[in-house]
Design a protein around this motif. Structure first.
Motif, PDB file in Angstrom:
ATOM      1  N   SER A  61      24.539 -35.465 -54.686  1.00 36.34           N
ATOM      2  CA  SER A  61      25.454 -35.603 -55.811  1.00 36.34           C
ATOM      3  C   SER A  61      27.086 -35.940 -55.406  1.00 36.34           C
ATOM      4  O   SER A  61      27.997 -35.020 -54.625  1.00 36.34           O
ATOM      5  CB  SER A  61      25.273 -34.202 -56.443  1.00 36.34           C
ATOM      6  OG  SER A  61      25.901 -33.934 -57.433  1.00 36.34           O
ATOM      7  N   ARG A 164      27.710 -31.502 -63.353  1.00 36.39           N
ATOM      8  CA  ARG A 164      27.480 -31.668 -62.250  1.00 36.39           C
ATOM      9  C   ARG A 164      28.255 -30.691 -60.752  1.00 36.39           C
ATOM     10  O   ARG A 164      28.529 -31.033 -59.543  1.00 36.39           O
ATOM     11  CB  ARG A 164      27.490 -33.502 -61.259  1.00 36.39           C
ATOM     12  CG  ARG A 164      25.913 -34.167 -62.210  1.00 36.39           C
ATOM     13  CD  ARG A 164      26.392 -35.693 -62.433  1.00 36.39           C
ATOM     14  NE  ARG A 164      26.120 -36.206 -61.018  1.00 36.39           N
ATOM     15  CZ  ARG A 164      26.134 -37.479 -60.224  1.00 36.39           C
ATOM     16  NH1 ARG A 164      26.878 -38.530 -60.917  1.00 36.39           N
ATOM     17  NH2 ARG A 164      26.559 -37.615 -59.017  1.00 36.39           N
ATOM     18  N   ASN A 167      28.467 -26.834 -58.608  1.00 39.05           N
ATOM     19  CA  ASN A 167      28.640 -26.078 -57.578  1.00 39.05           C
ATOM     20  C   ASN A 167      30.223 -26.463 -57.712  1.00 39.05           C
ATOM     21  O   ASN A 167      30.931 -27.663 -57.236  1.00 39.05           O
ATOM     22  CB  ASN A 167      28.000 -27.452 -56.823  1.00 39.05           C
ATOM     23  CG  ASN A 167      26.248 -26.493 -56.792  1.00 39.05           C
ATOM     24  OD1 ASN A 167      25.815 -25.412 -57.363  1.00 39.05           O
ATOM     25  ND2 ASN A 167      25.490 -27.400 -56.397  1.00 39.05           N
ATOM     26  N   THR A 255      29.693 -32.733 -54.037  1.00 37.44           N
ATOM     27  CA  THR A 255      29.324 -31.456 -54.632  1.00 37.44           C
ATOM     28  C   THR A 255      27.937 -30.615 -53.665  1.00 37.44           C
ATOM     29  O   THR A 255      27.800 -29.646 -53.545  1.00 37.44           O
ATOM     30  CB  THR A 255      28.913 -31.430 -55.903  1.00 37.44           C
ATOM     31  OG1 THR A 255      27.841 -32.401 -56.456  1.00 37.44           O
ATOM     32  CG2 THR A 255      30.467 -31.783 -56.574  1.00 37.44           C
ATOM     33  N   ASP A 256      26.919 -31.679 -52.970  1.00 33.89           N
ATOM     34  CA  ASP A 256      26.049 -31.625 -53.171  1.00 33.89           C
ATOM     35  C   ASP A 256      24.733 -32.646 -52.056  1.00 33.89           C
ATOM     36  O   ASP A 256      24.854 -33.855 -52.482  1.00 33.89           O
ATOM     37  CB  ASP A 256      24.982 -30.551 -53.544  1.00 33.89           C
ATOM     38  CG  ASP A 256      24.230 -29.086 -53.362  1.00 33.89           C
ATOM     39  OD1 ASP A 256      24.323 -29.001 -52.046  1.00 33.89           O
ATOM     40  OD2 ASP A 256      23.733 -28.377 -54.078  1.00 33.89           O
ATOM     41  N   ARG A 257      24.285 -31.997 -51.348  1.00 30.43           N
ATOM     42  CA  ARG A 257      23.370 -32.818 -50.347  1.00 30.43           C
ATOM     43  C   ARG A 257      22.666 -32.185 -49.495  1.00 30.43           C
ATOM     44  O   ARG A 257      21.740 -30.938 -49.770  1.00 30.43           O
ATOM     45  CB  ARG A 257      24.488 -33.538 -49.923  1.00 30.43           C
ATOM     46  CG  ARG A 257      22.765 -34.279 -48.324  1.00 30.43           C
ATOM     47  CD  ARG A 257      23.434 -34.610 -46.824  1.00 30.43           C
ATOM     48  NE  ARG A 257      22.192 -35.625 -46.349  1.00 30.43           N
ATOM     49  CZ  ARG A 257      22.330 -36.612 -46.003  1.00 30.43           C
ATOM     50  NH1 ARG A 257      23.177 -37.325 -46.690  1.00 30.43           N
ATOM     51  NH2 ARG A 257      21.712 -36.997 -45.395  1.00 30.43           N
ATOM     52  N   VAL A 296      19.880 -30.706 -57.543  1.00 28.60           N
ATOM     53  CA  VAL A 296      20.735 -31.846 -57.822  1.00 28.60           C
ATOM     54  C   VAL A 296      20.224 -33.146 -58.204  1.00 28.60           C
ATOM     55  O   VAL A 296      19.600 -32.960 -57.510  1.00 28.60           O
ATOM     56  CB  VAL A 296      21.029 -31.599 -55.954  1.00 28.60           C
ATOM     57  CG1 VAL A 296      22.283 -33.032 -55.779  1.00 28.60           C
ATOM     58  CG2 VAL A 296      21.884 -30.509 -54.754  1.00 28.60           C
ATOM     59  N   ASN A 297      21.332 -33.823 -59.016  1.00 32.82           N
ATOM     60  CA  ASN A 297      21.130 -34.811 -59.361  1.00 32.82           C
ATOM     61  C   ASN A 297      22.522 -35.882 -58.553  1.00 32.82           C
ATOM     62  O   ASN A 297      23.720 -35.646 -58.831  1.00 32.82           O
ATOM     63  CB  ASN A 297      20.918 -34.877 -61.093  1.00 32.82           C
ATOM     64  CG  ASN A 297      21.987 -35.437 -61.647  1.00 32.82           C
ATOM     65  OD1 ASN A 297      22.935 -36.154 -61.404  1.00 32.82           O
ATOM     66  ND2 ASN A 297      22.889 -33.975 -62.505  1.00 32.82           N
ATOM     67  N   ASP A 298      21.891 -36.996 -58.573  1.00 25.02           N
ATOM     68  CA  ASP A 298      23.105 -38.152 -58.697  1.00 25.02           C
ATOM     69  C   ASP A 298      23.216 -38.816 -59.275  1.00 25.02           C
ATOM     70  O   ASP A 298      24.197 -39.649 -59.195  1.00 25.02           O
ATOM     71  CB  ASP A 298      22.759 -38.685 -56.828  1.00 25.02           C
ATOM     72  CG  ASP A 298      21.336 -39.583 -57.453  1.00 25.02           C
ATOM     73  OD1 ASP A 298      20.930 -39.640 -58.614  1.00 25.02           O
ATOM     74  OD2 ASP A 298      20.838 -40.372 -56.357  1.00 25.02           O
TER      75      ASP A 298
END
Length: 340
Positions: A61, A164, A167, A255-257, A296-298
């Motif tokens: 993300s 998004r 986080n 923000t995240d992986r 999570v979404n990208d």
């Protein structure tokens, strides 16, 4: 050549010219000069939903947004008590360190006055110092300001990307237009109007990552929910980077992986944050709406935490919600409004 032969030759040339002109007109009239019209119909786009197979993969993300460089607001210098200026130790334009004295004031006390120093709360360049000996000062009015020559980058997040940022950003990189190579930019704050509050000086009430505004949807303050405030991300530009207030930049916010995640296209899910629904296709072709928990979404794909597994078959188009169906317009033209 006899006169009649000359006339005969001219007549032959005239007949040839008329033949060419007449032939061209015939071709134009019968369409011989234009290409034939194709008889095959143009292919029509197939907009019906397709069945796809759920797979796994890595999803990161990351938001890439426009940012602008801003200078930190100057830090005011105030006297701790009311009194009269006894001495001025600095002048505008001078650099001072944290804790150094700018001026001294006489504070009334029991029996006799005592002298108190007005100290710099942070290191910086002095400006607005206009106090003179004998002038009365109070804590309500600053006696000077300190410019720390520190900069921050501020990015405004588009409303459709706000979810998004639930986080806390794990990494921020900044790329200055026509400037140095991209560099890391430490998070200061994120949320509604995050850059609207002055940041605390180094070491004063500033924990790891700096002061932080409420995250979107947290319920504190406006939290990205209303009030007309924009949702912003603010980061600290390292002191060794040469920047100027007002220049444009690009901010990459990670923000995240997640690795080995069950992922599906966003277009297949009704809802993109926390929970949603998809249409599952059975072996016999039957269709069923199923609730899923999302992660999570990208921006293109979304992680499915529960509700689907690798190999499941779903439609690539999100199921409809009947509550938002728009009723058809009445027949016979637009409906007339009430008359006065």
């Amino acid at each position: 050549m006899p006169r009649w032969g000359n006339r005969l030759a001219k007549a032959g040339i005239l007949v040839a010219v008329l033949g060419v002109v007449g032939g061209t007109g015939y071709l134009a009239g019968t369409g011989g000069a234009t290409p034939p019209v194709p008889t095959d119909p143009l292919p029509a786009a197939d907009l019906s939903p397709k069945t796809i197979t759920v797979g796994t993969g890595t999803i990161v993300s990351r938001l890439n947004v426009d940012a602008v460089v801003r200078a930190d607001p100057p830090v005011p210098v105030r006297a701790t008590k009311p009194g009269t200026v006894a001495a001025v130790h600095r002048r505008d334009g001078q650099l001072v360190g944290r804790g150094e004295s700018l001026l001294s004031i006489k504070v009334p006390g029991k029996g006799k006055n005592r002298t108190v120093a007005v100290l710099a709360p942070v290191a910086g360049r002095v400006s607005g110092l206009t106090a003179t000996v004998g002038q009365e000062v109070t804590p309500a009015e600053p006696v000077a300001q300190l410019d720390q020559r520190r900069f921050q980058a501020v990015a405004t997040i588009d409303a459709k990307e706000v979810y998004r940022l639930y986080n806390r950003p794990k990494e921020i990189k900044l790329a200055i237009d026509h400037g140095p190579e991209p560099f890391r930019c430490r998070l200061l704050a994120y949320g509604a109007g995050a850059s609207g509050k002055p940041t605390a000086p180094q070491g004063q009430g500033q924990g790891q990552g700096g002061p932080q505004a409420p995250a979107p949807g947290s319920g504190d303050g406006d939290g990205g929910g209303g009030g007309g405030e924009s949702v912003e991300v603010t980061c600290r530009i390292p002191a060794h980077q040469r920047v100027f207030a007002g220049i444009r930049a690009k901010m990459a916010i990670t923000t995240d992986r997640v690795d080995d995640a069950v992922v599906v296209p966003l277009s297949a899910v009704l809802g993109q944050a926390s929970k949603g629904r998809v249409t599952v296709v059975g072996e016999d072709g039957s269709r069923q709406t199923r609730k899923v928990e999302l992660g999570v979404n990208d921006g293109k794909q979304v992680e499915v935490v529960s509700g689907l597994k690798e190999g499941d078959r779903i439609l690539d188009r999100a199921p409809d919600d009947a509550a938002f169906d728009v009723p058809p317009a009445p027949q016979g033209g637009p409906e007339e409004g009430p008359t006065s």
